[in-house]
Enzyme design. Structure first.
Site, PDB file in Angstrom:
ATOM      1  N   ALA A  16      33.196  40.837  47.259  1.00  0.00           N
ATOM      2  CA  ALA A  16      33.632  40.814  45.855  1.00  0.00           C
ATOM      3  C   ALA A  16      35.114  41.140  45.794  1.00  0.00           C
ATOM      4  O   ALA A  16      35.500  42.288  45.672  1.00  0.00           O
ATOM      5  CB  ALA A  16      32.811  41.816  45.043  1.00  0.00           C
ATOM      6  N   CYS A  17      35.951  40.130  45.904  1.00  0.00           N
ATOM      7  CA  CYS A  17      37.380  40.308  46.159  1.00  0.00           C
ATOM      8  C   CYS A  17      38.243  40.106  44.910  1.00  0.00           C
ATOM      9  O   CYS A  17      37.742  39.791  43.838  1.00  0.00           O
ATOM     10  CB  CYS A  17      37.813  39.336  47.249  1.00  0.00           C
ATOM     11  SG  CYS A  17      36.756  39.379  48.707  1.00  0.00           S
ATOM     12  N   THR A  18      39.554  40.269  45.077  1.00  0.00           N
ATOM     13  CA  THR A  18      40.544  39.965  44.044  1.00  0.00           C
ATOM     14  C   THR A  18      41.694  39.228  44.705  1.00  0.00           C
ATOM     15  O   THR A  18      42.128  39.609  45.798  1.00  0.00           O
ATOM     16  CB  THR A  18      41.065  41.243  43.369  1.00  0.00           C
ATOM     17  OG1 THR A  18      39.968  42.048  42.930  1.00  0.00           O
ATOM     18  CG2 THR A  18      41.961  40.902  42.191  1.00  0.00           C
ATOM     19  N   GLU A  52      37.299  34.123  47.775  1.00  0.00           N
ATOM     20  CA  GLU A  52      37.096  34.838  46.517  1.00  0.00           C
ATOM     21  C   GLU A  52      35.702  34.463  46.016  1.00  0.00           C
ATOM     22  O   GLU A  52      35.464  33.348  45.567  1.00  0.00           O
ATOM     23  CB  GLU A  52      38.160  34.421  45.501  1.00  0.00           C
ATOM     24  CG  GLU A  52      38.019  35.084  44.145  1.00  0.00           C
ATOM     25  CD  GLU A  52      38.448  36.540  44.173  1.00  0.00           C
ATOM     26  OE1 GLU A  52      37.854  37.333  43.420  1.00  0.00           O
ATOM     27  OE2 GLU A  52      39.363  36.885  44.950  1.00  0.00           O
TER      28      GLU A  52
END
Length: 468
Positions: free
Chosen positions: A7-9, A98
């Site tokens: 669960a990235c940004t 992402e």
């Protein structure tokens, strides 16, 4: 990590939106609070002729000799490689992925594929085989169209001229958009691409039959246009709490004049935005290190809203990277911060290197303190024990290392004219190793200082009367 999405940004910055004319793509890899990452350099031809995914069992014949490239794989390949990010010898940068989500209607007509191409393998089967960002988009798109994917993902690409953002919105269908040179984009676990212009091949690429798929299955809620986010994505309460606030804070940081009316839970935040000023490498780092500081939503605060939204920088960040292109050939920079971004330091590695320091190739469970991952993690855990007392000490180290990084890059750039061929690669490798070692030593010194200061925090302390 099987069936576990990262669960990235992410952030992408065009060359005219940056202060030095470089292109920057970056992402936090968020999955587990204690799950070591390594950094490696794969040599030309290292991958062989075939690839088999340990996660999905997908088998591919690789298209020729693989290029040299940097990568950050897991500490174990038990569930797959998850190489995540890197720059190859042709100055192509790629970050994958992402994680995003598709709506049930779309997945009913084009479900995810159990034995397709997932995040675990994307870097490995794409980055070593492309010479431009566009080639990267096309290769990934062709592979997903043919074999499918078991996930909905966004993927970042860049070369010395342009940056692209790629999204697959279902098992097989995908689009990609070029980031305008004067703009940036921030993405947070949602499908982000909005209106697709099928008559603009300079700025959009897509699955060849995506329009027919959408039309035949009546998927477009607004046929006057083709909004990929609306057609393929989600817009529910989870997005409002988990994803949208991270996009909002990016706009507040970089475009406060045009984003004044935006709210953290807005469902229609724009994908492409022009910054109010040109952005530096430290602006990109500041975004990926953000935890809503200066707002009521900061988890380090104590107000009623301090844990309302998911921050960008959090304990589950395994590594964060910014891939900076558009510089000298072979001297583009793979910036890497091990562990919690807000409590680490981005170390610059030139993409012309042939190896990385030994501590970056080590790290497993349980912790081992000769590993770069655990060296940075050790300091951050100690800071977390008393953040209000210890954060200023950490920030002093970060500021010193940041200034040293700029000086180091400038001096290395100036010296490069004196080196050619293998001597140039050796020089870049040694320079990168020296700076990385100095940074690890700075964090080891900080750790010893923190341990020393913590000795008097014991609950077994007792205040003795001065007369005794």
């Amino acid at each position: 990590m099987t069936n576990t999405l990262s669960a990235c940004t992410s952030i992408l910055i065009g060359k005219q939106a940056s202060i030095d004319g470089s292109i920057m793509i970056g992402r936090n890899e968020d999955a587990k609070a204690a799950w070591p990452k390594h950094m490696v350099v794969h040599q030309r031809g290292e991958l062989g002729k075939r690839f088999i995914s340990k996660e999905t069992k997908l088998e591919l014949v690789l298209p020729g000799e693989s290029a040299r490239y940097t990568a950050t794989p897991e500490w174990t390949d038990r569930d797959g490689l998850f190489e995540e990010d890197g720059i190859n010898e042709y100055d192509v940068a790629m970050s994958a992925t992402e994680s995003a989500y598709s709506n049930q209607l779309v997945l009913g007509y084009d479900p995810h594929v159990e034995h397709g191409l997932n995040e675990e393998a994307m870097i490995t089967v794409v980055l070593p085989f492309v010479k431009t960002a566009r080639e990267g988009v096309q290769r990934l798109g062709d592979l997903i169209a043919k074999y499918g994917s078991g996930e909905t993902n966004g993927v970042l690409f860049a070369d010395n001229d342009e940056a692209w953002y790629f999204e697959n919105g279902s098992g097989h269908y995908w689009v990609a958009q070029r980031i305008p040179d004067d703009s940036y984009a921030v993405v947070a676990n949602q499908l982000a691409i909005q209106e697709v212009d099928f008559n603009d091949p300079e700025n959009f690429m897509f699955h060849p039959t995506i329009r027919e798929f959408v039309e035949e299955n009546h998927l477009n809620p607004n046929p006057a246009g083709f909004n990929f986010r609306q057609i393929f994505g989600t817009a529910d309460r989870a997005d409002a709490v988990y994803s949208e606030p991270r996009v909002w804070i990016g706009h507040q940081l970089f475009s406060p004049r045009s984003s004044q009316a935006e709210q953290p839970e807005s469902a229609d935040l724009p994908f492409i935005v022009k910054p109010d000023r040109r952005l530096s490498i430290f602006d990109a780092q500041r975004y990926l290190s953000n935890h809503f500081s200066g707002t009521p939503y900061d988890p380090l605060g104590s107000g009623p809203l301090s844990h309302r939204f998911r921050p960008i920088s959090l304990a589950k960040t395994q590594e964060s990277h910014i891939l900076q292109t558009g510089r000298q050939t072979g001297a583009n920079i793979h910036w890497l911060a091990m562990r919690v971004t807000a409590e680490s330091t981005y170390v610059p590695f030139f993409n012309g290197i042939t190896d990385v320091p030994a501590p970056y190739k080590r790290g497993k469970l349980p912790a081992q303190l000769n590993s770069a991952y655990w060296i940075f993690k050790h300091a951050s855990v100690l800071v977390d024990s008393h953040p209000h007392d210890f954060l200023p000490l950490l920030e002093d180290v970060q500021k010193e290392r940041n200034a040293a990084a700029i000086k180091f890059i400038k001096e290395t750039d100036q010296a490069l004219a004196n080196y050619h061929g293998s001597a140039r690669a050796s020089f870049l490798t040694q320079q990168s190793e020296n700076f990385a070692t100095d940074t690890m030593n700075a964090y080891k010194k900080l750790t010893l200082e923190l341990i020393t200061k913590m000795t008097d925090y014991s609950p077994l302390n007792f205040t003795t009367d001065e007369n005794l």
